[in-house]
Design an enzyme around this catalytic site. Structure first.
Site, PDB file in Angstrom:
ATOM      1  N   ASP A   3      39.076  -3.665  58.431  1.00 22.65           N
ATOM      2  CA  ASP A   3      39.001  -4.154  59.803  1.00 22.65           C
ATOM      3  C   ASP A   3      39.310  -2.983  60.738  1.00 22.65           C
ATOM      4  O   ASP A   3      39.676  -1.877  60.316  1.00 22.65           O
ATOM      5  CB  ASP A   3      39.923  -5.347  60.029  1.00 22.65           C
ATOM      6  CG  ASP A   3      39.428  -6.213  61.190  1.00 22.65           C
ATOM      7  OD1 ASP A   3      38.654  -5.710  62.030  1.00 22.65           O
ATOM      8  OD2 ASP A   3      39.820  -7.384  61.282  1.00 22.65           O
TER       9      ASP A   3
HETATM   10  C1  NOJ Z   1      38.506  -6.863  64.663  1.00 23.82           C
HETATM   11  C2  NOJ Z   1      38.274  -8.231  64.134  1.00 23.82           C
HETATM   12  O1  NOJ Z   1      39.402  -8.672  63.409  1.00 23.82           O
HETATM   13  C3  NOJ Z   1      37.062  -8.330  63.245  1.00 23.82           C
HETATM   14  O2  NOJ Z   1      36.822  -9.689  62.979  1.00 23.82           O
HETATM   15  C4  NOJ Z   1      35.861  -7.676  63.852  1.00 23.82           C
HETATM   16  O3  NOJ Z   1      34.765  -7.757  62.987  1.00 23.82           O
HETATM   17  C5  NOJ Z   1      36.193  -6.224  64.170  1.00 23.82           C
HETATM   18  N1  NOJ Z   1      37.292  -6.171  65.084  1.00 23.82           N
HETATM   19  C6  NOJ Z   1      35.002  -5.480  64.736  1.00 23.82           C
HETATM   20  O4  NOJ Z   1      34.732  -5.886  66.014  1.00 23.82           O
END
Ligand code: NOJ
Length: 717
Positions: free
Chosen positions: A262
């Protein structure tokens, strides 16, 4: 997805320098949209230097093409980029938030909306989405419940399969498909007290039984990528969790696709307190099997040092690089980096079809929570109607928390939707108060309109970013002065229908008890206003059901149907039973609750044969009748309970569903076939067990046990 490398990938890897290899593991944001902290790094510089393997938050045919051209023509090895984006509930055409769509209990719908989202995303140069989100969510304080399919593991697994199929189509190689990323593995939904990114404290059993199955389902469905959660399990952040990522995901499930961290999650291993610096963080993540570093800059900065010191091996890096290049291979990017067929796909011709799908999805997501004296539907256009509240004409809010490339001006909020449905009616409208903040000055005008009108439609709820990532709320109720507005309007004493827009169930029991009818409208997307108008006027008979229990009060949270029995269940008024002194145990509305304009009854439930052996099937039959005046759709929910086992089993577990469309007076028998595999559970040692004895099956409209029909079978060996 196969991990076997193609000759092309093998050749390429031979030609790559260590820096170029590590570059393939680096994913940066282009910053067109902000989805996390930190400045967008200069991705073009990184790309030209061979230090970038994938990019996200950039879309648009030309924008993507220009960057891909640099990757293919101006880098030493010409390796194409992956372009990712969060397409959570639609790209241009916005569908209801996943929690709303989950209320449709409809795998075909889930697949269809993902397919359209993939087509629209692919047309704008994307080839990967960070979806579906598969975190079982039992805490409405957690804002990301909006992105989830709710509280149930089985339903989320069904959602997982449908979404993966929808995004990826039959083959991710098709330029019209997107590689899907199942996220966030796992138990992110159990973040302590519903506070986003907080620690997770759940049992290993809950992990295996509740939180992991949807991810396993996505792997079985062929998902291309997985994303570990920001959070920890047993004090180990998932981004560094060897036992889960390597032992379970890679070894047991045989997952050979890519694992994408993430946003900044590898670097955050330092803040978690398990790494001293980026080199240690990178080492931990790579060893756990994380292939791509999203915005952590940890692989690029840390892996060369880790390699030098011997903390990681070249073989480990090669494995990750191989998986990334194989994803590019599987996407067909080496042969067709621009995926031109996606751009040439005739979307214009399909606009109407997409809008129809958005309308269909929105109507199927609206849950009729209450309908006193059958005030709904309003079949005769009212002479004068007051459409009040800060969500009545809130075009931007209809986008919901993850709006892809959706445009505010394309959203139809409630006011114009209802106006179009009632062209002859006099419509009075004022917001009365702001969604949040503001003052009470507008309430008097709203009350005046409610007095003058025959009927009030009161549109209340949350602002769209009050849910979604970092959208936790300690008090999930009506923000700002909306409760005062509601009280004043209800005090007028005329019929009031409440439309509740939110990314979660809201603990607004007083409002729900006083209003004549309440519809949960979540955030419905592009066609919100038309969908609501169809439901209010009875053109569409509501069929949605809550995918999550709706609490009476925040003090009950987490409240969910599949809980284990207490040794002292609440049976009476005796003090020493499991209960609150000041609140009921049961939610206001159970999982599966959702009214219709007709009435369905269930009869003749049977489970056969009455005696089974391992490997046998059990057939569940039930007859559902429409005893009302209008046609309607019903979803029959089939639950199971194993009353005596070597570990305590949930009081109810969803095991199947069947959908029926019935004309007034019509009855139909539906069948769900389960096997003894569905009766297994993780035993004391977490190995799957099938234990002899009695099994109870239930069927009905919701998880409220006293309304369910029951049958039992005996498993013998
Ligand atoms: C953080 C989020 O937790 C995740 O779900 C997302 O795909 C990423 N950012 C990218 O935007």
């Amino acid at each position: 997805m196969s991990a076997r490398l193609t000759d092309r990938v093998v050749q390429l890897m031979r030609a790559m320098s260590v820096e170029e290899k590590i570059g393939q593991l680096n994913m940066l944001t282009a910053g067109l949209v902000t989805t996390g902290p930190g400045d967008p790094a200069n991705y073009l510089e990184a790309l030209k230097a061979g230090r970038l393997g994938s990019l996200f938050n950039l879309f648009g045919r030309k924008q993507v093409r220009d960057v891909q051209r640099i990757a293919v023509e101006e880098t030493r090895l010409g390796i194409p980029l992956i372009f990712g984006y969060d397409i959570i509930h639609g790209h241009r055409t916005i569908f209801p938030i996943p929690l709303g769509e989950a209320a449709a209990f409809d795998a075909a719908l889930w697949e269809r909306t993902a397919r359209i989202a993939a087509l629209e995303g692919a047309a704008e140069g994307l080839n990967l989405t960070f979806a579906p989100m598969l975190d079982v969510s039992r805490d409405p304080r957690w804002g990301r419940i909006a992105e989830s399919a709710g509280e149930d593991s089985w339903l989320t697994s069904l959602f997982a399969k449908a979404k993966v199929k929808g995004f990826q189509g039959d083959d991710v190689k098709s330029p019209l498909s997107l590689a899907a990323t199942a996220k966030h593995l796992a138990a992110y939904g159990a973040a302590m007290a519903g506070r986003d990114y907080a620690e997770v404290e759940i049992s290993e059993r809950a992990l295996h039984e509740v939180y992991l199955p949807p991810f396993e389902a996505s792997v079985k469905a062929g998902v291309a990528a997985l994303m570990p959660a920001f959070t920890d399990m047993d004090s180990i952040p998932l981004t560094a969790h060897v036992a889960i990522l390597r032992d379970i995901v890679r070894r047991q499930w045989g997952f050979e696709g890519v694992i994408i961290s993430d946003y900044n999650a590898i670097a955050e291993l330092i803040a978690h307190g398990i790494a001293a610096d980026l080199t240690e963080a990178a080492t931990l993540a790579l060893k756990a099997g994380v292939d791509i570093d999203m915005m952590g800059h940890a692989y690029v900065q840390g892996l060369p040092k880790a390699l030098q010191s011997g903390a990681v091996t070249m073989d480990l890096i090669d494995q990750a690089v191989g998986r990334v290049l194989m994803l590019k291979e599987q996407l067909g990017l080496f042969d067709d980096p621009y995926r031109d067929a996606a751009a040439n796909f005739d979307h214009k011709a399909r606009r109407v079809e997409y809008r129809d799908a958005a309308l269909d999805a929105a109507r199927r997501s609206i849950v009729l929570l209450t309908n006193r004296n059958n005030v709904l539907p309003i079949r005769q256009a009212p002479r004068r109607v007051a459409i009040l509240g800060p969500l009545a004409n809130a075009q931007a809010e209809m986008l919901g928390p993850w709006s892809g490339a959706g445009l505010i001006e394309d959203m139809v909020p409630f006011l114009p939707g209802l106006r179009a449905a009632w062209p002859q009616s006099e419509i009075l409208h004022t917001a009365g108060v702001d969604i949040e903040g503001g003052d009470l000055d507008g309430i008097a005008a709203a009350v005046d309109m409610a007095r003058r009108a025959d009927l009030t439609i009161l549109c209340l709820g949350e602002q769209r970013f009050m849910s979604g990532e970092a959208g936790s709320r300690g008090r999930p109720d009506l923000p700002g002065h909306q409760a005062e507005l509601a009280k004043a309007v209800l005090d007028v004493g005329k019929p009031v229908i409440v439309l509740l827009s939110s990314g979660r169930p809201l603990a607004v029991t007083d409002l729900i008890e006083r209003a004549d009818a309440v519809l949960a409208t979540w955030f419905l997307g592009s066609e919100a206003g038309h969908a609501v108008a169809d439901v209010v006027t009875g053109l569409w008979n509501p069929s949605a059901k809550l995918p999550v229990s709706w609490p009476v009060d925040v003090g009950q949270i987490p409240v969910f149907y599949a809980h284990r029995p207490s040794g002292r269940p609440k049976l009476s008024d005796f003090r020493y039973e499991s209960k609150y002194l000041d609140l009921p145990n049961e939610p206001l509305f159970p999982f599966g609750h959702g009214l219709s304009y007709t009435r369905f009854t269930y009869s003749g439930f049977s489970a056969s044969p009455s005696e089974l052996r391992p490997g046998n099937k059990v057939t569940l039959d039930v007859t559902v009748s429409n005893e009302g005046e209008v046609a309607g759709e019903e979803t029959a929910l089939f639950f199971m309970r194993d009353p005596v086992a070597s570990v305590s089993r949930p009081v109810l577990e969803l095991k199947g569903l069947a959908k029926l469309t019935l004309a007034p007076g019509q009855s139909q028998t539906v069948t769900v076939v389960l096997t003894t595999a569905d009766m297994m559970f993780p035993g004391q040692d977490f190995a799957s067990k099938l234990e002899a004895g009695e099994f109870l099956f239930f069927v009905g409209s919701s998880a409220r046990e006293e309304t369910l029909l029951k049958a039992s079978v005996r498993l013998v060996r």
